[in-house]
Design a protein around this motif. Sequence first.
Motif, PDB file in Angstrom:
ATOM      1  N   CYS A 135      -4.509   5.632   7.560  1.00 60.01           N
ATOM      2  CA  CYS A 135      -5.126   5.784   5.654  1.00 60.01           C
ATOM      3  C   CYS A 135      -6.274   5.835   6.371  1.00 60.01           C
ATOM      4  O   CYS A 135      -6.683   7.125   4.979  1.00 60.01           O
ATOM      5  CB  CYS A 135      -5.509   4.222   5.206  1.00 60.01           C
ATOM      6  SG  CYS A 135      -3.947   3.639   5.001  1.00 60.01           S
ATOM      7  N   ALA A 159       2.290   1.624  -3.729  1.00 58.40           N
ATOM      8  CA  ALA A 159       1.076   2.159  -4.694  1.00 58.40           C
ATOM      9  C   ALA A 159       1.452   3.352  -4.378  1.00 58.40           C
ATOM     10  O   ALA A 159       1.142   4.597  -5.554  1.00 58.40           O
ATOM     11  CB  ALA A 159      -0.195   0.976  -4.286  1.00 58.40           C
ATOM     12  N   ILE A 160       0.779   4.518  -3.213  1.00 57.79           N
ATOM     13  CA  ILE A 160       0.422   5.172  -2.956  1.00 57.79           C
ATOM     14  C   ILE A 160       1.401   6.143  -2.935  1.00 57.79           C
ATOM     15  O   ILE A 160       1.904   7.729  -3.745  1.00 57.79           O
ATOM     16  CB  ILE A 160       0.289   5.840  -1.337  1.00 57.79           C
ATOM     17  CG1 ILE A 160      -1.202   5.143  -1.328  1.00 57.79           C
ATOM     18  CG2 ILE A 160      -0.201   6.740  -1.208  1.00 57.79           C
ATOM     19  CD1 ILE A 160      -2.033   4.918   0.606  1.00 57.79           C
ATOM     20  N   THR A 218      -8.417   6.300  -3.054  1.00 56.79           N
ATOM     21  CA  THR A 218      -9.019   4.973  -3.439  1.00 56.79           C
ATOM     22  C   THR A 218      -8.501   3.893  -2.761  1.00 56.79           C
ATOM     23  O   THR A 218      -8.195   3.174  -1.989  1.00 56.79           O
ATOM     24  CB  THR A 218      -8.978   4.834  -5.161  1.00 56.79           C
ATOM     25  OG1 THR A 218     -10.034   5.743  -5.143  1.00 56.79           O
ATOM     26  CG2 THR A 218      -9.722   3.607  -4.576  1.00 56.79           C
ATOM     27  N   LEU A 219      -6.719   3.799  -3.152  1.00 55.69           N
ATOM     28  CA  LEU A 219      -6.040   3.237  -1.890  1.00 55.69           C
ATOM     29  C   LEU A 219      -5.498   3.102  -0.286  1.00 55.69           C
ATOM     30  O   LEU A 219      -5.639   2.253   0.578  1.00 55.69           O
ATOM     31  CB  LEU A 219      -4.195   3.436  -2.448  1.00 55.69           C
ATOM     32  CG  LEU A 219      -4.059   2.800  -3.824  1.00 55.69           C
ATOM     33  CD1 LEU A 219      -2.590   3.440  -3.771  1.00 55.69           C
ATOM     34  CD2 LEU A 219      -4.051   1.527  -3.604  1.00 55.69           C
ATOM     35  N   LEU A 250      -8.946   1.424   0.416  1.00 60.50           N
ATOM     36  CA  LEU A 250      -8.824   0.095   0.819  1.00 60.50           C
ATOM     37  C   LEU A 250      -7.697   0.070   2.507  1.00 60.50           C
ATOM     38  O   LEU A 250      -7.725  -1.095   2.699  1.00 60.50           O
ATOM     39  CB  LEU A 250      -8.466  -0.093  -0.731  1.00 60.50           C
ATOM     40  CG  LEU A 250      -9.243  -0.300  -2.060  1.00 60.50           C
ATOM     41  CD1 LEU A 250      -8.516  -0.950  -3.092  1.00 60.50           C
ATOM     42  CD2 LEU A 250      -9.755  -1.482  -1.630  1.00 60.50           C
ATOM     43  N   GLY A 251      -6.543   0.758   1.925  1.00 62.53           N
ATOM     44  CA  GLY A 251      -5.878   0.537   3.354  1.00 62.53           C
ATOM     45  C   GLY A 251      -5.938   1.141   4.339  1.00 62.53           C
ATOM     46  O   GLY A 251      -6.068   0.343   5.845  1.00 62.53           O
ATOM     47  N   ALA A 297      -6.659   7.812  -7.505  1.00 62.93           N
ATOM     48  CA  ALA A 297      -5.697   6.787  -7.303  1.00 62.93           C
ATOM     49  C   ALA A 297      -5.474   6.349  -5.872  1.00 62.93           C
ATOM     50  O   ALA A 297      -5.293   5.748  -5.028  1.00 62.93           O
ATOM     51  CB  ALA A 297      -5.080   6.472  -8.088  1.00 62.93           C
ATOM     52  N   PHE A 333       0.743  -1.520  -0.477  1.00 67.75           N
ATOM     53  CA  PHE A 333      -0.094  -0.314   0.130  1.00 67.75           C
ATOM     54  C   PHE A 333       0.559   1.402   0.135  1.00 67.75           C
ATOM     55  O   PHE A 333       0.863   2.387  -0.782  1.00 67.75           O
ATOM     56  CB  PHE A 333      -0.453  -0.364   1.279  1.00 67.75           C
ATOM     57  CG  PHE A 333      -1.925  -0.793   0.538  1.00 67.75           C
ATOM     58  CD1 PHE A 333      -2.329  -2.050   1.346  1.00 67.75           C
ATOM     59  CD2 PHE A 333      -3.095   0.608   0.210  1.00 67.75           C
ATOM     60  CE1 PHE A 333      -3.249  -2.390   0.702  1.00 67.75           C
ATOM     61  CE2 PHE A 333      -4.590  -0.909   0.295  1.00 67.75           C
ATOM     62  CZ  PHE A 333      -4.643  -2.126   0.400  1.00 67.75           C
TER      63      PHE A 333
END
Length: 92
Positions: free
Chosen positions: A71, A10-11, A33-34, A37-38, A30, A7
């Motif tokens: 998050c 990706a961030i 959204t991550l 999800l995190g 994006a 995570f």
Amino acid sequence: GFYRLLFGVAIAIASAVGSNERFLKHAMHAAATLGLLGFIAPLGRLIPKAIKDGFELNMASGSMIAMSIICAGFVMLCVKSFVDVRRARVKS
């Protein structure tokens, strides 16, 4: 362990992509959204385990709680940024 690192990576990638003005809006969405999800993923693991076996505060559960909190804060900052941009566009 490993999924928390993914995570973060990706961030960081979304942040790097967002440094190009052309992709900023997509990269911010994006990343948000991550972040969402995190926030949800660790709770999706922690809550069923706590219901089944009872809650035990240890390194694993503490790490999942910390990831959810961090998050959630990140998502709140993303939403604030989106609102600020929208307000600035309306004023101009």
